[in-house]
Write a protein that holds these residues in place. Structure first.
Motif, PDB file in Angstrom:
ATOM      1  N   HIS A 140       3.125  62.601   7.564  1.00  0.00           N
ATOM      2  CA  HIS A 140       2.731  62.476   8.959  1.00  0.00           C
ATOM      3  C   HIS A 140       3.567  61.603   9.831  1.00  0.00           C
ATOM      4  CE1 HIS A 140      -0.387  62.164  12.186  1.00  0.00           C
ATOM      5  NE2 HIS A 140       0.363  63.238  12.272  1.00  0.00           N
ATOM      6  N   PHE A 141       4.845  62.218  10.452  1.00  0.00           N
ATOM      7  CA  PHE A 141       5.334  61.162  11.327  1.00  0.00           C
ATOM      8  C   PHE A 141       4.742  60.983  12.656  1.00  0.00           C
ATOM      9  CE2 PHE A 141       8.580  62.395   8.247  1.00  0.00           C
ATOM     10  CZ  PHE A 141       9.561  61.630   8.222  1.00  0.00           C
ATOM     11  N   SER A 157       5.187  60.421  16.895  1.00  0.00           N
ATOM     12  CA  SER A 157       5.957  60.877  18.002  1.00  0.00           C
ATOM     13  C   SER A 157       6.229  59.663  18.803  1.00  0.00           C
ATOM     14  CB  SER A 157       5.471  62.002  18.851  1.00  0.00           C
ATOM     15  OG  SER A 157       6.427  62.505  19.618  1.00  0.00           O
ATOM     16  N   VAL A 184      12.625  71.608   8.507  1.00  0.00           N
ATOM     17  CA  VAL A 184      12.596  73.049   9.248  1.00  0.00           C
ATOM     18  C   VAL A 184      11.756  72.986  10.511  1.00  0.00           C
ATOM     19  CG1 VAL A 184      11.450  75.392   8.564  1.00  0.00           C
ATOM     20  CG2 VAL A 184      11.944  73.841   6.875  1.00  0.00           C
ATOM     21  N   ALA A 188       8.338  71.077  10.181  1.00  0.00           N
ATOM     22  CA  ALA A 188       7.948  70.682  11.231  1.00  0.00           C
ATOM     23  C   ALA A 188       7.852  71.854  12.218  1.00  0.00           C
ATOM     24  CB  ALA A 188       8.725  69.242  11.875  1.00  0.00           C
ATOM     25  N   VAL A 189       7.151  72.707  11.797  1.00  0.00           N
ATOM     26  CA  VAL A 189       6.881  73.954  12.693  1.00  0.00           C
ATOM     27  C   VAL A 189       5.714  73.780  13.466  1.00  0.00           C
ATOM     28  CG1 VAL A 189       8.568  75.345  11.267  1.00  0.00           C
ATOM     29  CG2 VAL A 189       6.089  75.267  10.966  1.00  0.00           C
ATOM     30  N   PHE A 190       5.396  74.990  14.204  1.00  0.00           N
ATOM     31  CA  PHE A 190       4.240  75.260  15.114  1.00  0.00           C
ATOM     32  C   PHE A 190       3.005  74.999  14.210  1.00  0.00           C
ATOM     33  CE2 PHE A 190       6.592  78.564  17.494  1.00  0.00           C
ATOM     34  CZ  PHE A 190       7.175  78.056  18.225  1.00  0.00           C
ATOM     35  N   GLU A 191       1.922  74.074  14.774  1.00  0.00           N
ATOM     36  CA  GLU A 191       0.699  73.641  14.089  1.00  0.00           C
ATOM     37  C   GLU A 191      -0.187  74.834  14.027  1.00  0.00           C
ATOM     38  OE1 GLU A 191       0.130  71.280  12.394  1.00  0.00           O
ATOM     39  OE2 GLU A 191      -1.684  70.422  12.879  1.00  0.00           O
ATOM     40  N   ASN A 243       4.609  68.031   8.090  1.00  0.00           N
ATOM     41  CA  ASN A 243       4.162  67.158   9.118  1.00  0.00           C
ATOM     42  C   ASN A 243       3.040  67.480   9.517  1.00  0.00           C
ATOM     43  OD1 ASN A 243       4.825  64.793  10.883  1.00  0.00           O
ATOM     44  ND2 ASN A 243       5.611  66.476  12.347  1.00  0.00           N
ATOM     45  N   GLY A 278      12.054  71.065  16.816  1.00  0.00           N
ATOM     46  CA  GLY A 278      11.246  70.893  18.159  1.00  0.00           C
ATOM     47  C   GLY A 278      11.159  69.337  18.115  1.00  0.00           C
ATOM     48  N   THR A 279      10.005  68.764  19.041  1.00  0.00           N
ATOM     49  CA  THR A 279       9.913  67.256  19.223  1.00  0.00           C
ATOM     50  C   THR A 279      10.030  66.686  17.976  1.00  0.00           C
ATOM     51  OG1 THR A 279       8.286  68.256  20.796  1.00  0.00           O
ATOM     52  CG2 THR A 279       8.303  65.858  20.238  1.00  0.00           C
ATOM     53  N   MET A 280       9.162  67.132  16.852  1.00  0.00           N
ATOM     54  CA  MET A 280       8.889  66.108  15.697  1.00  0.00           C
ATOM     55  C   MET A 280      10.192  66.340  14.926  1.00  0.00           C
ATOM     56  SD  MET A 280       6.477  64.545  16.340  1.00  0.00           S
ATOM     57  CE  MET A 280       6.224  63.516  14.748  1.00  0.00           C
ATOM     58  N   SER A 335      -0.320  67.486  11.479  1.00  0.00           N
ATOM     59  CA  SER A 335      -1.371  66.632  12.154  1.00  0.00           C
ATOM     60  C   SER A 335      -2.754  66.983  11.638  1.00  0.00           C
ATOM     61  CB  SER A 335      -1.321  66.643  13.678  1.00  0.00           C
ATOM     62  OG  SER A 335      -0.008  66.662  14.190  1.00  0.00           O
ATOM     63  N   GLU A 382      16.046  76.475  11.923  1.00  0.00           N
ATOM     64  CA  GLU A 382      15.398  76.963  13.061  1.00  0.00           C
ATOM     65  C   GLU A 382      15.391  78.519  12.927  1.00  0.00           C
ATOM     66  OE1 GLU A 382      13.656  76.911  15.442  1.00  0.00           O
ATOM     67  OE2 GLU A 382      12.931  74.897  15.943  1.00  0.00           O
ATOM     68  N   THR A 383      14.395  79.303  13.860  1.00  0.00           N
ATOM     69  CA  THR A 383      14.321  80.434  13.701  1.00  0.00           C
ATOM     70  C   THR A 383      15.329  81.332  14.667  1.00  0.00           C
ATOM     71  OG1 THR A 383      12.621  80.348  15.307  1.00  0.00           O
ATOM     72  CG2 THR A 383      11.769  80.811  13.082  1.00  0.00           C
ATOM     73  N   LYS A 414       2.746  77.877   9.061  1.00  0.00           N
ATOM     74  CA  LYS A 414       3.101  77.219   8.010  1.00  0.00           C
ATOM     75  C   LYS A 414       3.027  78.177   6.720  1.00  0.00           C
ATOM     76  CE  LYS A 414       2.087  73.101  10.317  1.00  0.00           C
ATOM     77  NZ  LYS A 414       2.973  72.318  10.755  1.00  0.00           N
TER      78      LYS A 414
HETATM   79  P1  NAD Z   1       7.347  71.935  18.721  1.00  0.00           P
HETATM   80  O1  NAD Z   1       6.663  73.109  19.637  1.00  0.00           O
HETATM   81  O2  NAD Z   1       8.103  70.819  19.515  1.00  0.00           O
HETATM   82  O3  NAD Z   1       8.471  72.258  17.548  1.00  0.00           O
HETATM   83  C1  NAD Z   1       8.087  73.411  16.587  1.00  0.00           C
HETATM   84  C2  NAD Z   1       9.699  73.981  16.342  1.00  0.00           C
HETATM   85  O4  NAD Z   1       9.398  74.739  15.352  1.00  0.00           O
HETATM   86  C3  NAD Z   1      10.051  74.981  17.426  1.00  0.00           C
HETATM   87  O5  NAD Z   1      11.444  74.369  17.854  1.00  0.00           O
HETATM   88  C4  NAD Z   1      10.254  76.093  16.639  1.00  0.00           C
HETATM   89  O6  NAD Z   1      11.254  77.002  17.105  1.00  0.00           O
HETATM   90  C5  NAD Z   1      10.183  75.775  15.334  1.00  0.00           C
HETATM   91  N1  NAD Z   1       9.651  76.813  14.390  1.00  0.00           N
HETATM   92  C6  NAD Z   1       8.647  77.589  14.554  1.00  0.00           C
HETATM   93  N2  NAD Z   1       8.444  78.542  13.504  1.00  0.00           N
HETATM   94  C7  NAD Z   1       9.345  78.069  12.718  1.00  0.00           C
HETATM   95  C8  NAD Z   1       9.633  78.647  11.622  1.00  0.00           C
HETATM   96  N3  NAD Z   1       9.034  79.698  10.909  1.00  0.00           N
HETATM   97  N4  NAD Z   1      11.004  78.422  10.871  1.00  0.00           N
HETATM   98  C9  NAD Z   1      11.704  77.371  11.566  1.00  0.00           C
HETATM   99  N5  NAD Z   1      11.273  76.868  12.654  1.00  0.00           N
HETATM  100  C10 NAD Z   1      10.215  77.263  13.367  1.00  0.00           C
HETATM  101  O7  NAD Z   1       6.180  71.102  17.959  1.00  0.00           O
HETATM  102  P2  NAD Z   1       6.234  69.576  17.309  1.00  0.00           P
HETATM  103  O8  NAD Z   1       5.353  68.812  18.367  1.00  0.00           O
HETATM  104  O9  NAD Z   1       7.448  69.139  17.033  1.00  0.00           O
HETATM  105  O10 NAD Z   1       4.917  69.780  15.953  1.00  0.00           O
HETATM  106  C11 NAD Z   1       5.532  70.278  14.789  1.00  0.00           C
HETATM  107  C12 NAD Z   1       4.528  69.859  13.849  1.00  0.00           C
HETATM  108  O11 NAD Z   1       4.576  68.514  13.797  1.00  0.00           O
HETATM  109  C13 NAD Z   1       3.202  70.286  13.905  1.00  0.00           C
HETATM  110  O12 NAD Z   1       2.417  70.736  12.599  1.00  0.00           O
HETATM  111  C14 NAD Z   1       2.435  69.183  14.558  1.00  0.00           C
HETATM  112  O13 NAD Z   1       1.133  69.255  14.375  1.00  0.00           O
HETATM  113  C15 NAD Z   1       3.109  68.036  13.925  1.00  0.00           C
HETATM  114  N6  NAD Z   1       3.143  66.675  14.838  1.00  0.00           N
HETATM  115  C16 NAD Z   1       3.478  66.466  16.062  1.00  0.00           C
HETATM  116  C17 NAD Z   1       3.223  65.484  16.637  1.00  0.00           C
HETATM  117  C18 NAD Z   1       3.613  65.222  18.266  1.00  0.00           C
HETATM  118  O14 NAD Z   1       3.095  64.271  18.696  1.00  0.00           O
HETATM  119  N7  NAD Z   1       3.981  66.357  18.781  1.00  0.00           N
HETATM  120  C19 NAD Z   1       2.873  64.356  16.016  1.00  0.00           C
HETATM  121  C20 NAD Z   1       2.812  64.445  14.463  1.00  0.00           C
HETATM  122  C21 NAD Z   1       2.980  65.620  13.985  1.00  0.00           C
END
Ligand code: NAD
Length: 703
Positions: free
Chosen positions: A431-432, A434, A300, A380-383, A408, A303-305, A410, A324-325, A388
């Motif tokens: 917890h993956f 990046s 789910v 892996a949606v917004f923190e 996922n 994004g980046t993760m 952090s 995705e949304t 969540k």
């Molecule tokens: P991101 O902003 O790159 O991606 C989040 C994605 O989630 C977006 O594409 C968004 O459209 C989507 N999203 C949001 N709400 C949604 C929903 N209700 N249903 C489906 N998709 C939805 O964020 P990220 O960096 O990929 O981080 C995601 C998670 O991973 C967070 O919890 C973050 O703390 C954790 N994390 C991040 C890293 C990092 O280095 N970036 C490392 C480890 C963990």
């Protein structure tokens, strides 16, 4: 049942190693081989002996469980076994398939003949443990495959197939049919034709240009080996094979081996090797726990993760349904995945066909419905805890019972996330790091209610997708981020005390860190920490969260993404350039906080930053957040660029001596302006130091 099956088939004695999983050459096995060879030699009906493996192949070499124990050098030593085989008056034939590595290959090289199956995988990987093959491998391999090819294998530790060794003396025959049948036929021929004994040690090595060759090899290996002494010692050992008579060469090999065994680099690499094996062991997990199926994966958030996580699964051939949304976010995520693969395509590490094959494993969706049949879903949606909450409530409603729901996150509380569902037993943290498709580290976060089989399944899945998984308990930052926060604080204090980012980064990079803390902060983005500090300041109004980075952020300096942070960056480049504007900001900060700058030495930088890591690691182990100190090492080595030749922060603490670490921490804690609570040795560290123990020796929680 014995670990070695002995069977006489006509004039041939077949000695089959039967010690799963890899027929390792532990003390018991070594004894059995020596006895079996003697028995076959004494049997007048036997004309030749076949040594063959079972299961995964011939032999994977030394028994890692014996590493560092008296058993590893107890007699019969591998050298004694090798001598018994080489001196045997009846021809001994090694029949090789599958794994034939390290001591396994050295054993095969002591045999008088070798027959190989196509599946054979040969290597002398000791260099990866900071060692060299110490049972004649450096002396015999050059005699059978040539000096250059042997040197390459020994210095790189790379695995080669029989195909690559065609035309060398390594194999006297290649198996045409089943290996046992072919080996028996070959042995009968050896007997019938009275081919006799052929010892590798008697083969001559011709190398007219040896001096020049080895000088060139020394220069290139030295340049590539960095701080590791083993590769160069491998060159010296192979040079001895060329320049000295066989027995003198063996002596030289032994001297070099013993020397390497005593190096801190090898001790560190062996520690890591053991740590990786120990990490998969979950304390208190009953053997009877059944692993749940994880064939269909949902992710789910693209994004980046989410994108990187999806790649990790499809790289292992597991289909992923990616939610995705919006169509736009989904398209963006898919395009990034494709772009990442195209990078691999350009480098030649992936073919166009396998790229398409992998992408075809992704089923993109904007609906929850397709997640119904998933075995495991990673969020892996917004923190944001509210985002969540919505996702987990929806997953709880839709996804079939028995599926694992993973987050996922952090920094959010996994137990709180688990409570958004009616099945907290099935919830776990994955917890993956990046970029998730590249980084091998995975913190598997065990919540208060996570079921044993949920945890065991997650650990098994991690292995399937090639990750180094470490179990972590729930706390702020889990293992790695909790430690790096302390490291960052120590670095920040030094900045305020009188050092500059470039001095701190250089000192820690000289220590061996892949990147200093300020370059790392610029890479990650300073705005992330800024947001966290603002949130904390609101939550805890009495505490001081101020940081030089806040002033940088207020000035729009967010790190590499704005071409300015603790350093400045030229357009399109990643080189961190020291910036006088930053020095001025730091000075202003010192004035505001009434600090008179003092001289900070590089040694102090390393001591404070690394000891802060060790101290927090001790708390993490003591609280049971990590199962063992070697797990903490794995996290820091694989997630934060700690140098492998130092074995991880906890191992480094052990090698410095915990008494020394504790004494230094107490000195810092008592120094003017120091945060005594931060620097006081953690109870576990203090206790182990007092008792003259190490983290490695510590086996359980003190509480
Ligand atoms: P991101 O902003 O790159 O991606 C989040 C994605 O989630 C977006 O594409 C968004 O459209 C989507 N999203 C949001 N709400 C949604 C929903 N209700 N249903 C489906 N998709 C939805 O964020 P990220 O960096 O990929 O981080 C995601 C998670 O991973 C967070 O919890 C973050 O703390 C954790 N994390 C991040 C890293 C990092 O280095 N970036 C490392 C480890 C963990």
């Amino acid at each position: 049942m014995s670990n070695l099956d002995f069977e006489v088939n006509g004039a041939v004695a077949v000695l089959r190693l039967n010690n799963p999983p890899v027929n390792s050459l532990g003390l018991e096995m070594r004894r059995l081989i020596v006895d079996a060879v003697a028995r076959a030699e004494a049997d007048p009906a036997v004309g030749a002996i076949v040594l063959i493996g079972s299961g995964k192949g011939f032999s994977g070499g030394a028994d890692i469980r014996e590493f560092g124990t008296p058993k590893s050098y107890a007699e019969p030593h591998l050298l004694t076994v090798i001598r018994a085989i080489e001196d045997c008056t009846k021809p001994v034939i090694a029949a090789i398939d599958g794994i034939c590595m390290g001591g396994g290959l050295e054993l095969a090289l002591a045999c008088h003949y070798r027959i190989g199956a196509e599946s054979a995988r040969l290597a002398l990987p000791e260099v990866k443990l900071g060692l060299l093959p110490g049972a004649g491998g450096t002396q015999r391999l050059p005699r059978v495959i040539g000096v250059e090819a042997a040197l390459n294998m020994i210095v790189s530790g790379a695995t080669v197939s029989p195909e690559k060794l065609r035309g060398t003396h390594l194999f006297d025959a290649l198996a045409q049919a089943d290996l046992t049948t072919s080996a028996l036929d070959f042995a009968r021929t050896v007997v019938a034709e009275r081919r006799g004994i052929k010892r590798v040690r008697d083969l001559a090595i011709q190398m007219p240009n040896a001096e020049a060759f080895f000088q060139f090899a020394r220069n290139s290996v030295k340049a590539a080996a960095g701080r590791y002494p083993a590769p160069l010692a491998c060159v010296e050992a192979v040079a001895a094979a060329v320049q000295l008579p066989f027995d003198s060469g063996m002596k030289r090999e032994r001297e070099l081996f013993v020397g390497l065994m005593a190096t801190p680099e090898s001790a560190a690499l062996r520690h890591i090797f053991q740590a990786e094996r120990a990490a998969s062991h979950i304390d208190g997990m009953p053997d009877s726990v059944a692993i749940r199926p994880t064939k269909r994966i949902g992710v789910v958030g693209a994004g980046t993760m989410g994108g990187g996580i999806t790649m990790s699964f499809i790289n292992a051939g597991l289909p992923v349904t990616l939610l995705e949304t919006t169509q736009e976010a989904l398209d963006r995520g898919l395009a990034t995945i494709r772009r990442n693969y195209q990078g691999a395509l350009r480098k030649g590490s992936l073919t166009e066909a396998s790229l398409e094959q992998r992408l075809a494993l992704i089923s993109p969706t904007l609906q929850y419905e397709p997640l119904r049949e998933m075995d495991l879903v990673v969020e892996a949606v917004f923190e944001s805890i509210e985002v969540k909450r919505k996702v987990f409530e929806k997953l709880d409603e839709i996804v079939k019972p028995g599926a694992i729901l993973a987050s996922n996150t952090s920094a959010l509380n996994l137990d709180a996330i688990a409570r958004f569902t009616k099945r907290p037993k099935d919830v776990i943290g994955l917890h993956f790091f990046s970029p998730a498709n590249v980084m091998r580290l995975l913190e598997v976060v065990r919540g208060a209610e996570t079921a044993n089989d949920t945890l065991a399944t997650a650990m098994a899945l991690a292995k399937t997708i090639g990750k180094i998984a470490v179990v972590a308990g729930v706390c702020d930052g889990f293992i790695g981020n909790r430690m790096v926060a302390r490291y960052g604080m120590a670095a920040h204090d030094l900045l305020v005390a009188g050092a500059l980012p470039q001095q701190i980064d250089a000192a820690l990079q000289n220590f061996g860190m892949a990147m200093g803390p300020f370059r790392m902060a610029d890479l990650a983005g300073l705005d992330i920490g800024w947001a966290v500090r603002k949130r904390r300041a609101a939550e805890f109004p009495n505490e001081d969260f101020s940081n030089v980075a806040d002033i940088l952020c207020e000035a729009g300096r967010f790190g590499q993404k704005t071409a300015a942070g603790f350093y400045r960056y030229e357009a399109g480049a990643r080189d961190a350039i020291p910036d006088p504007a930053v020095s001025a900001i730091i000075e202003r900060y010192r004035e505001e906080t009434r600090v008179v700058a003092r001289k900070v030495s590089d040694a102090e930088i390393v001591e404070r930053c690394i000891y802060a890591l060790i101290n927090e690691g001790a708390r993490i182990v003591d609280e049971g957040i990590a199962q063992r100190s070697s797990d903490v090492d794995l996290v820091y080595l694989n997630g934060y660029g700690f140098p492998a030749y130092r074995g991880g922060p906890m191992f480094y603490g052990d090698s410095v001596g915990l008494i020394t670490v504790a004494r230094a921490l107490r000195r810092i804690a008592a120094s003017p302006g120091a945060d005594a609570a931060f620097w006081t040795p953690a109870p576990l560290l203090a206790r182990l130091a007092q008792e003259g123990q190490t983290f490695s020796e510590f086996k359980g929680r003190s509480t």
